[in-house]
Motif scaffolding. Structure first.
Motif, PDB file in Angstrom:
ATOM      1  N   HIS A  66      -6.213  11.739  -2.840  1.00 24.58           N
ATOM      2  CA  HIS A  66      -6.598  10.418  -2.473  1.00 24.58           C
ATOM      3  C   HIS A  66      -5.338   9.839  -2.262  1.00 24.58           C
ATOM      4  N   GLN A 121       0.792  -1.189  -0.104  1.00 20.54           N
ATOM      5  CA  GLN A 121      -0.145  -0.119   0.082  1.00 20.54           C
ATOM      6  C   GLN A 121       0.818   1.284   0.132  1.00 20.54           C
ATOM      7  N   ASP A 146      -2.020   8.706   4.770  1.00 20.34           N
ATOM      8  CA  ASP A 146      -2.271   8.777   6.184  1.00 20.34           C
ATOM      9  C   ASP A 146      -3.044   7.772   6.732  1.00 20.34           C
ATOM     10  N   GLN A 147      -3.991   7.090   5.944  1.00 15.39           N
ATOM     11  CA  GLN A 147      -4.546   5.899   6.496  1.00 15.39           C
ATOM     12  C   GLN A 147      -3.570   4.909   6.854  1.00 15.39           C
ATOM     13  N   ALA A 154      -1.656   5.583   9.915  1.00 13.28           N
ATOM     14  CA  ALA A 154      -2.272   5.444  11.149  1.00 13.28           C
ATOM     15  C   ALA A 154      -2.630   4.023  11.576  1.00 13.28           C
ATOM     16  N   LEU A 155      -2.506   3.303  10.506  1.00 12.86           N
ATOM     17  CA  LEU A 155      -2.943   1.774  11.048  1.00 12.86           C
ATOM     18  C   LEU A 155      -1.359   1.182  11.463  1.00 12.86           C
ATOM     19  N   ALA A 198      -4.298  11.025   1.240  1.00  9.75           N
ATOM     20  CA  ALA A 198      -5.271  10.476   2.248  1.00  9.75           C
ATOM     21  C   ALA A 198      -4.974   9.070   2.497  1.00  9.75           C
ATOM     22  N   ARG A 199      -4.582   8.183   1.485  1.00 10.42           N
ATOM     23  CA  ARG A 199      -4.178   6.634   1.611  1.00 10.42           C
ATOM     24  C   ARG A 199      -3.063   6.656   2.699  1.00 10.42           C
TER      25      ARG A 199
END
Length: 83
Positions: A66, A25, A72-73, A76-77, A69-70
């Motif tokens: 986008h 990712q 960032d996700q 955070a994960l 933002a990904r």
């Protein structure tokens, strides 16, 4: 088994599989952000030549937003899993 997983001959499981997915990712998001940089250069060249931004510039900015933002996700994960 470790060599098989590294060569993708054996499915990754557990923590290794989780890390491999997170890495995938991150690489995908990094690729998208790099492509955006190339698009910005092309848009700037077009704007300098014509005085107008190309129509696809808006979509390129949306794709970059986008991708960020990904990132960032995924970050955070990773943070949640490390706690």
């Amino acid at each position: 088994m470790v060599i098989g997983v590294a060569r993708a001959e054996e499915p990754a499981t557990g923590l290794t599989g989780d890390l491999r997915e997170l890495q995938r990712q991150l690489f995908a998001a990094r690729r998208a952000v790099n492509m955006f940089g190339s698009n910005v250069n092309q848009a700037a060249a077009a704007a300098n030549a014509t005085g107008e931004l190309p129509g696809w510039a808006v979509e390129a900015v949306q794709l970059c937003a986008h991708a960020v933002a990904r990132l960032d996700q995924v970050t955070a994960l990773i943070d949640r899993r490390l706690r």
